[in-house]
Design a protein around this motif. Sequence first.
Motif, PDB file in Angstrom:
ATOM      1  N   PHE A  60      32.396  30.492  42.233  1.00 34.83           N
ATOM      2  CA  PHE A  60      33.361  30.679  41.460  1.00 34.83           C
ATOM      3  C   PHE A  60      34.130  29.382  41.118  1.00 34.83           C
ATOM      4  O   PHE A  60      34.126  28.715  41.786  1.00 34.83           O
ATOM      5  CB  PHE A  60      34.065  31.661  42.384  1.00 34.83           C
ATOM      6  N   ALA A  61      34.838  30.544  40.540  1.00 35.05           N
ATOM      7  CA  ALA A  61      35.830  29.349  40.154  1.00 35.05           C
ATOM      8  C   ALA A  61      37.288  30.306  39.780  1.00 35.05           C
ATOM      9  O   ALA A  61      38.614  30.381  40.672  1.00 35.05           O
ATOM     10  CB  ALA A  61      35.545  28.529  39.332  1.00 35.05           C
ATOM     11  N   CYS A  62      37.351  30.790  38.380  1.00 33.09           N
ATOM     12  CA  CYS A  62      38.105  31.460  37.999  1.00 33.09           C
ATOM     13  C   CYS A  62      38.857  32.428  38.759  1.00 33.09           C
ATOM     14  O   CYS A  62      40.343  32.920  39.231  1.00 33.09           O
ATOM     15  CB  CYS A  62      39.043  31.224  36.694  1.00 33.09           C
ATOM     16  N   ARG A  63      38.113  33.354  39.739  1.00 30.47           N
ATOM     17  CA  ARG A  63      38.498  34.491  39.382  1.00 30.47           C
ATOM     18  C   ARG A  63      37.973  35.646  38.884  1.00 30.47           C
ATOM     19  O   ARG A  63      39.712  37.273  38.842  1.00 30.47           O
ATOM     20  CB  ARG A  63      39.592  34.828  40.880  1.00 30.47           C
ATOM     21  N   ASN A  65      37.287  36.491  35.383  1.00 35.64           N
ATOM     22  CA  ASN A  65      36.496  37.077  34.177  1.00 35.64           C
ATOM     23  C   ASN A  65      36.589  35.845  33.304  1.00 35.64           C
ATOM     24  O   ASN A  65      37.019  36.085  32.346  1.00 35.64           O
ATOM     25  CB  ASN A  65      36.700  38.274  33.486  1.00 35.64           C
ATOM     26  N   MET A  66      36.600  34.013  33.512  1.00 33.89           N
ATOM     27  CA  MET A  66      37.331  33.541  32.671  1.00 33.89           C
ATOM     28  C   MET A  66      36.288  32.506  32.778  1.00 33.89           C
ATOM     29  O   MET A  66      35.895  32.226  31.095  1.00 33.89           O
ATOM     30  CB  MET A  66      38.367  33.123  32.206  1.00 33.89           C
ATOM     31  N   CYS A  67      35.827  31.807  33.856  1.00 34.19           N
ATOM     32  CA  CYS A  67      34.883  30.380  33.864  1.00 34.19           C
ATOM     33  C   CYS A  67      33.684  30.808  33.545  1.00 34.19           C
ATOM     34  O   CYS A  67      32.956  30.134  33.418  1.00 34.19           O
ATOM     35  CB  CYS A  67      35.008  29.645  34.885  1.00 34.19           C
ATOM     36  N   GLY A  68      33.143  32.386  34.292  1.00 29.09           N
ATOM     37  CA  GLY A  68      31.882  32.468  34.179  1.00 29.09           C
ATOM     38  C   GLY A  68      30.408  31.665  35.002  1.00 29.09           C
ATOM     39  O   GLY A  68      29.318  31.898  34.829  1.00 29.09           O
ATOM     40  N   SER A  69      31.030  31.670  35.881  1.00 25.48           N
ATOM     41  CA  SER A  69      30.571  30.665  36.930  1.00 25.48           C
ATOM     42  C   SER A  69      29.838  31.770  38.172  1.00 25.48           C
ATOM     43  O   SER A  69      29.042  31.795  38.688  1.00 25.48           O
ATOM     44  CB  SER A  69      30.974  29.579  37.991  1.00 25.48           C
ATOM     45  N   CYS A  70      30.731  33.020  37.613  1.00 21.55           N
ATOM     46  CA  CYS A  70      30.062  33.975  39.432  1.00 21.55           C
ATOM     47  C   CYS A  70      29.112  34.917  38.805  1.00 21.55           C
ATOM     48  O   CYS A  70      28.918  35.307  39.123  1.00 21.55           O
ATOM     49  CB  CYS A  70      31.368  34.845  39.844  1.00 21.55           C
ATOM     50  N   LEU A  80      29.314  39.744  36.939  1.00 20.36           N
ATOM     51  CA  LEU A  80      30.458  38.939  37.412  1.00 20.36           C
ATOM     52  C   LEU A  80      30.712  39.625  38.444  1.00 20.36           C
ATOM     53  O   LEU A  80      31.357  40.495  38.229  1.00 20.36           O
ATOM     54  CB  LEU A  80      31.701  38.626  36.294  1.00 20.36           C
ATOM     55  N   CYS A  82      33.738  38.703  39.863  1.00 22.47           N
ATOM     56  CA  CYS A  82      35.031  39.058  40.127  1.00 22.47           C
ATOM     57  C   CYS A  82      35.143  40.271  39.509  1.00 22.47           C
ATOM     58  O   CYS A  82      36.466  40.096  38.981  1.00 22.47           O
ATOM     59  CB  CYS A  82      35.057  37.686  39.605  1.00 22.47           C
TER      60      CYS A  82
HETATM   61  S1  FES Z   1      35.049  33.773  38.970  1.00 17.74           S
HETATM   62 FE1  FES Z   1      34.662  33.147  36.765  1.00 17.74          FE
HETATM   63  S2  FES Z   1      34.505  34.280  36.369  1.00 17.74           S
HETATM   64 FE2  FES Z   1      33.995  35.315  37.824  1.00 17.74          FE
END
Ligand code: FES
Lengths: 426, 113
Positions: A60-63, A65-70, A80, A82
């Motif tokens: 995860f990164a942004c928490r 809903n912006m980075c798309g890593s989760c 997602l 988050c």
């Molecule tokens: S942590 Fe970035 S979209 Fe979920």
Amino acid sequence: MAQTSGGVRNIKVFRYDPQQGGEGHFDSYVLNIQDETTTTILDVLLRIQREQDPTLSFRFACRVNMCGSCGMVINGKEGLACKTNVSHIPQGKEVTIRPLNHFPVIKDLVVDMEPFFKKYEEALPFYEPREETTEPAVIRPGSRERQDIGMATDCIACGCCVSSCTMCHYHEGYAGPAALNRAFTLLADSRDGLFEERLDRVLASCYNCRTEFNCTEVCPKRISGTRAIKYIQRLALKHIKAKPETIEAEQPAVAQPSCASEMAGSMAGNMAGNMDRRTFISQVGVGLLGTCLALGVGGVVGAAFVGPTRARTPRLWVPAASLSSIPVGDVTTIKINYETKNGLYTQQVAERVLVSRTGDEIICFKASCTHLGCMVKWDGNAGRFRCACHGGAFDRNGKVIAGPPPKPLDRYPFRVDSDHLLVEVG
Amino acid sequence: MIKNGSLNYRKPLSWGEYDPHRRGNTRIGMWAWLWQRISALAVIVLLGLHVTLTYRPLIQFLLLLAVTFHATLGLRVILLDFNIVGVKYHRALVGGLVGLGLVVMGLVWFSIY
Ligand code: FES
Ligand code: SF4
């Protein structure tokens, strides 16, 4: 809501340890959650990691809903971590969390997104201006293309759509919804200079879509991959009409082989360039199977429709009764059973034969009225055949004596073979 | 297992693998696709039966049903492909078309029998 939304939840998390290898398994955790409406799956994972199992891996990164890593699969649906709240999963139900489909799993919930970005890159996901300009381009918000593209540029490359699409599994070369959506946003953009090349690269992939809408259902940004794919297909339709020579231009590039065996060799070589042997064989297999099925069904249908018109059913001699059992001077009703073949199906036929025997004369009548085919019966008292339907009557020789029948009763040809009466049917 | 340097990757999971709640989350578009495939196979089998065993009402009924499903779901894809119906109505389209197909089928069936 807060008073009903808390409680104890069973959480099942997929675990895979690269040190141990194997298939992976689910680990269960029990968590007391104060307020499910404000607790995301990401919060749950963080709590498990901090409170119960520090070896748990996830991304995860942004928490927000912006980075798309989760991106992961939460209770059978991509999303997602988050963005998904625990309260989205029905009260009291266990929560299962597992990594995305169609990507190699590195550890626990972490997948290798390399294949995703490779396909993304193949679709030329960048903007290349048609003409060099230093001025900012003016695109009116109300213009058709702006409306068409809409919010499709919002993709955060989370991979949820690729994971949800079963065709990504069955077609190895399929670019997948995310890459095709990206291509769509640029293909629809009139300022972009790579239209032809991009269309060439993505078009084949568009035909792998089976209109399942799985990608549309799961996208956290509410983008419809299906819509993008259909858009590209229609674009190609317009484009091919406008520009047919690109297809012909490719032909001289194929070397002219001098003999047939070389040709076969070069064809196989061309195939191998695009696909490996196994996919080639399996595609040929599917093709052959389809052809066989089509031929089979076609053959059955053809035989059934054409067969009866071609072949006259052969005449059949059916034994009716032994001659000695037929009384002289009377009319006897005998039932006969036989089979007829018509095309592919055989039919059981039961008929009645009216045998009139006087002295040494025998006549075998068909028991069906020549008017409309009702059953004719012998009336011994009146000495005539009667049909109950419309009052038809026939005399002992089958001649019409009353009612609507247009012609005398039909007769069976017959023969007597060593005390057996046989009638000819068919 | 896939080797990547010193790490052993697990081969990709596939749809429904280790996925206990997937079936409940299978949405209508996916069912529409699946049912069209199933009905295609049913049409092949039932057509064969219909030709070999003629005039069996049960087989005729099932064949008509399979053809109805296959045709309406095929129509769905055509309508979506050519943007005659927008993708945002894709859910209603499945129910609407199949419902319409079944009504027409019912009328045909009862006018014959
Ligand atoms: S942590 Fe970035 S979209 Fe979920
Ligand atoms: S299209 Fe949607 S689901 Fe697919 S990668 Fe982009 S944001 Fe994720």
